[in-house]
Design a protein around this motif. Structure first.
Motif, PDB file in Angstrom:
ATOM      1  N   LYS A 353       0.833  -1.200   0.000  1.00  0.00           N
ATOM      2  CA  LYS A 353       0.000   0.000   0.000  1.00  0.00           C
ATOM      3  C   LYS A 353       0.873   1.258   0.000  1.00  0.00           C
ATOM      4  O   LYS A 353       1.974   1.270   0.572  1.00  0.00           O
ATOM      5  CB  LYS A 353      -0.904   0.010   1.238  1.00  0.00           C
ATOM      6  N   GLU A 354       0.363   2.279  -0.598  1.00  0.00           N
ATOM      7  CA  GLU A 354       1.058   3.556  -0.586  1.00  0.00           C
ATOM      8  C   GLU A 354       1.187   4.059   0.854  1.00  0.00           C
ATOM      9  O   GLU A 354       0.219   4.056   1.609  1.00  0.00           O
ATOM     10  CB  GLU A 354       0.293   4.577  -1.429  1.00  0.00           C
ATOM     11  N   GLY A 355       2.367   4.445   1.212  1.00  0.00           N
ATOM     12  CA  GLY A 355       2.624   4.937   2.563  1.00  0.00           C
ATOM     13  C   GLY A 355       3.043   3.869   3.550  1.00  0.00           C
ATOM     14  O   GLY A 355       3.479   4.186   4.664  1.00  0.00           O
ATOM     15  N   GLU A 356       2.935   2.566   3.171  1.00  0.00           N
ATOM     16  CA  GLU A 356       3.355   1.479   4.051  1.00  0.00           C
ATOM     17  C   GLU A 356       4.799   1.094   3.735  1.00  0.00           C
ATOM     18  O   GLU A 356       5.314   1.350   2.630  1.00  0.00           O
ATOM     19  CB  GLU A 356       2.444   0.265   3.886  1.00  0.00           C
ATOM     20  N   ARG A 357       5.436   0.428   4.690  1.00  0.00           N
ATOM     21  CA  ARG A 357       6.833   0.033   4.529  1.00  0.00           C
ATOM     22  C   ARG A 357       6.969  -1.480   4.601  1.00  0.00           C
ATOM     23  O   ARG A 357       6.406  -2.138   5.470  1.00  0.00           O
ATOM     24  CB  ARG A 357       7.677   0.668   5.636  1.00  0.00           C
ATOM     25  N   HIS A 358       7.706  -2.037   3.674  1.00  0.00           N
ATOM     26  CA  HIS A 358       8.082  -3.453   3.687  1.00  0.00           C
ATOM     27  C   HIS A 358       9.170  -3.641   2.643  1.00  0.00           C
ATOM     28  O   HIS A 358       9.199  -2.934   1.633  1.00  0.00           O
ATOM     29  CB  HIS A 358       6.877  -4.350   3.366  1.00  0.00           C
ATOM     30  N   ILE A 359      10.087  -4.582   2.869  1.00  0.00           N
ATOM     31  CA  ILE A 359      11.168  -4.784   1.899  1.00  0.00           C
ATOM     32  C   ILE A 359      10.643  -5.354   0.585  1.00  0.00           C
ATOM     33  O   ILE A 359      11.296  -5.216  -0.449  1.00  0.00           O
ATOM     34  CB  ILE A 359      12.275  -5.697   2.464  1.00  0.00           C
TER      35      ILE A 359
END
Length: 453
Positions: A353-359
């Motif tokens: 999702k836009e704005g979320e963080r994950h590698i």
């Protein structure tokens, strides 16, 4: 060999897609055990006959168990129908995943897929089928798909309406209720050298605890504990997880006991893309078990079904005649001890999702229609490039009717290393189903005794 094209099949195959909050219609539910198997798979085979009809799966008396706890291979006399290599790849491309194609590109001289006759061996106990039938008309997603309402035992959505429902089927799949197992993990160097890491694992669903109170079930789905017993530098470290049904409302609770410090501490990092213990940076928290945990950082899309060559009926890979060094080699596991079959799989795409963080910027999962086990997992980096490829080598423990994994792998295409976990070939009595457990076995205070060297 007549290979059927593996194009995406429309969702109309099992009924029109609906709202994430809507249970299956009464007409769809009525098809369970009729046109559909009790698990929601298509009962019939494909038109070309390369995938047979499901006829109940392997019977509990399909073979004997030896003195060390290994089941006989009912397909031991079979030979590959074809071995897919980089030289004949184009003939079979339609039935391969992007991750498999990337593995052929990365290891053109050594990676290959021995393809055998397809056997639909998945079978589960009657109480599981009864729970699935109940769930089909009752269970609903809540909290934007991150929790379940009115759910029993396992497999909440046998007739999935969206991608999150498919992933929930994998996360909640039946694993024998309460299990202890020994698991050997390898993280080989680029040259194939490795040091085995030995785990003692315990997994228990909440309703399998002797002191479980059905009137107050709480938000915990299952309890998980892993203790490292070798090598010496890691021995005594223990991870404990309380996996919640709604991880947005109440995130999973995790603790780590460090034997060197003799200290128990909270481990909130064992989730999402936090580093997974003892994996040498090759696996993050939600890579374990092919996928686990909260789904809230991704948008999930159900793309339909494909016919794909997936690792299946991995009795040879689980054989006590093999040593770990027979399995682990440079780049990838030894293809000569693997078995692939053509099966129908659900395809689910997860986009960050836009704005979320994950590698991982995107992930694509290929989920077996008969067992709801994730078979293949493609992981893309933030640039959209294929990064890691996961494979789950399914084995049916037919004596207890539990489809599970003999081995799962996660290949890093960028650095040429990989992680392989779940091996037990050199162990004795490595799996015990029906273990009696109580809540006290899964408290932080219990970690110290589990981690005694």
């Amino acid at each position: 060999m007549n290979i059927m094209t593996g194009t995406i099949v429309g969702l109309g195959l099992l009924g029109a897609a609906g709202s994430a909050l809507a249970a299956a219609s009464p007409e769809q539910v009525a098809e369970l055990g009729q046109r559909l198997t009790p698990m929601g798979a298509e009962r019939t085979g494909n038109s070309s006959g390369t995938i047979p009809a499901w006829t109940g799966g392997l019977a509990t008396d399909s073979g004997s168990m030896d003195a060390d706890g290994f089941l006989a291979n009912p397909f031991a006399e079979e030979q590959p129908l074809v071995v897919i290599t980089s030289s004949n790849l184009e003939q079979y491309r339609d039935n391969l995943s992007p991750g498999q194609l990337a593995m052929f590109a990365r290891y053109p001289d050594s990676y290959r897929l021995p393809v055998y006759q397809t056997h639909r061996t998945a079978a589960l106990p009657d109480e599981v089928y009864q729970a699935v039938a109940y769930n089909a008309s009752h269970t609903r997603l809540v909290a934007d798909g991150n929790g379940l309402e009115d759910f029993q035992l396992a497999y909440p959505f046998p007739i999935p309406q969206d991608g999150q429902e498919v992933i929930w089927n994998h996360v909640t799949r039946y694993r024998g209720g309460s299990v202890k197992r020994v698991s050997i993990q390898a993280t080989p160097e680029q040259n194939g050298g490795f040091v085995p890491v030995r785990f003692q694992l315990q997994f228990t669903y909440r309703d399998q605890l002797n002191d479980y109170d059905p009137a107050n079930p709480g938000n915990v789905l299952f309890y998980y504990k892993e203790a490292i017993t070798a090598p010496a530098r890691l021995a005594g470290n223990v991870l404990l997880v309380h996996e919640t049904l709604n991880q947005v409302k109440e995130p999973r609770q995790a603790w780590i006991y460090n034997a060197g410090q003799r200290r128990v501490r909270r481990a909130p990092q064992v989730a999402y893309d936090g580093p997974y213990p003892a994996s040498e940076g090759l696996r993050v928290g939600d890579n374990f078990d092919m996928y686990n945990g909260a789904q809230d950082r991704y948008d999930w899309q159900l793309l339909g079904k494909r016919e794909v060559y997936v690792p299946y009926n991995a009795f040879s890979l689980d054989s006590p005649e093999l040593r770990y060094e027979d399995i682990i080699q440079a780049g990838h596991i030894n293809p000569d001890v693997t078995r692939y079959e053509l099966h129908r799989v659900w395809v689910v795409e997860a986009t960050l999702k836009e704005g979320e963080r994950h590698i991982y910027g995107k992930r694509v999962y290929f989920v077996d229609e008969d067992s709801w086990q994730i078979m293949l997992a493609d992981h893309y980096d933030g640039r959209g490039e294929m990064w890691r490829v996961g494979e789950g080598h399914l084995i049916p423990f037919y004596d207890v009717k539990v489809p599970w994994l003999a081995l799962d792998t996660l290949y890093d295409l960028q650095n040429g290393r990989y992680l392989a976990s779940g091996m037990r070939n050199e162990e004795r009595d490595a799996i015990e189903f029906g273990v009696k457990a109580v809540y006290a076995d899964f408290t932080p205070s219990a970690l110290r005794s589990s981690g005694v060297r």
